[in-house]
Motif scaffolding. Structure first.
Motif, PDB file in Angstrom:
ATOM      1  N   UNK A 111      38.902  41.308  19.350  1.00 44.26           N
ATOM      2  CA  UNK A 111      38.836  39.948  18.811  1.00 44.26           C
ATOM      3  C   UNK A 111      39.778  38.942  19.462  1.00 44.26           C
ATOM      4  N   UNK A 112      40.797  39.385  20.162  1.00 44.97           N
ATOM      5  CA  UNK A 112      41.834  38.483  20.673  1.00 44.97           C
ATOM      6  C   UNK A 112      41.893  38.550  22.200  1.00 44.97           C
ATOM      7  N   UNK A 113      41.442  37.478  22.856  1.00 41.08           N
ATOM      8  CA  UNK A 113      41.403  37.434  24.324  1.00 41.08           C
ATOM      9  C   UNK A 113      42.764  37.695  24.954  1.00 41.08           C
ATOM     10  N   UNK A 114      43.809  37.038  24.433  1.00 36.23           N
ATOM     11  CA  UNK A 114      45.147  37.181  25.025  1.00 36.23           C
ATOM     12  C   UNK A 114      45.643  38.620  24.890  1.00 36.23           C
ATOM     13  N   UNK A 115      45.502  39.190  23.713  1.00 32.75           N
ATOM     14  CA  UNK A 115      45.926  40.568  23.500  1.00 32.75           C
ATOM     15  C   UNK A 115      45.156  41.510  24.424  1.00 32.75           C
ATOM     16  N   UNK A 152      41.615  47.580  29.490  1.00 36.51           N
ATOM     17  CA  UNK A 152      40.292  46.989  29.679  1.00 36.51           C
ATOM     18  C   UNK A 152      40.349  45.603  30.329  1.00 36.51           C
ATOM     19  N   UNK A 153      41.535  45.001  30.330  1.00 32.18           N
ATOM     20  CA  UNK A 153      41.755  43.672  30.917  1.00 32.18           C
ATOM     21  C   UNK A 153      40.779  42.637  30.364  1.00 32.18           C
ATOM     22  N   UNK A 154      40.517  42.735  29.078  1.00 35.85           N
ATOM     23  CA  UNK A 154      39.637  41.790  28.400  1.00 35.85           C
ATOM     24  C   UNK A 154      39.050  42.418  27.148  1.00 35.85           C
ATOM     25  N   UNK A 155      38.445  41.566  26.339  1.00 37.10           N
ATOM     26  CA  UNK A 155      37.882  42.040  25.072  1.00 37.10           C
ATOM     27  C   UNK A 155      36.700  42.979  25.301  1.00 37.10           C
ATOM     28  N   UNK A 156      36.550  43.915  24.386  1.00 34.05           N
ATOM     29  CA  UNK A 156      35.427  44.853  24.418  1.00 34.05           C
ATOM     30  C   UNK A 156      34.818  44.947  23.022  1.00 34.05           C
TER      31      UNK A 156
END
Length: 147
Positions: free
Chosen positions: A47-51, A57-61
């Motif tokens: 849910x959180x792009x920055x996290x 994963x270097x991005x949301x999944x």
């Protein structure tokens, strides 16, 4: 995008080894948000792009179980379809699903126990032909004798 074959039921009497069914679905941000709400799994990797940017994963999944749910949709809607009862499912996650990915969920009949109405199926999800989830499902198929 949700390409799904006609819904309905294939009774145990008509199921054959090697039968396959599939669906394609583009996983959206809304899908991920709704799954988080329903499941109460609010892991920030979803849910959180920055996290998520700072994870492996270097991005949301998407949630892995959201992806697995597409296999359930094929089983519950197509093969065997309406009236099917899940008895078990193994899953192995091989890669992430990201918002915007088009996932193909497939099932293939590998064993049939007509006396017990049990059907065993290989299950898999793919993105652009690459497997991202594999497993095996065992279900109780509907029968014309009882339905």
């Amino acid at each position: 995008m949700n390409h799904n074959l006609p819904r309905g039921t294939i009774c145990i009497e008509d199921i054959e080894i090697g039968m396959t069914r599939s669906l394609k679905k583009r996983v959206t941000d809304r899908d991920i948000e709704l799954f988080a709400e329903v499941s109460t799994d609010r892991n920030p990797v979803h849910l959180d792009d920055d996290y998520a940017q700072d994870t492996i994963f270097e991005g949301r999944i998407a949630h892995g179980m959201l992806t697995a749910g597409l296999v359930s949709a094929v089983i519950g809607e197509q093969l065997p379809g309406h009236g099917t009862v899940y008895l078990g499912q193994s899953l192995k996650f091989l890669g992430p699903v990201r918002p915007g990915d088009v996932v193909t969920a497939e099932v293939e009949v590998t064993q049939i126990d007509h006396a017990k109405r049990k059907v065993t199926m290989d299950t898999r999800c793919l993105i652009e032909g690459k497997k991202i989830l594999v497993g095996e499902a065992v279900v109780l198929a509907p029968s014309r004798k009882f339905d």
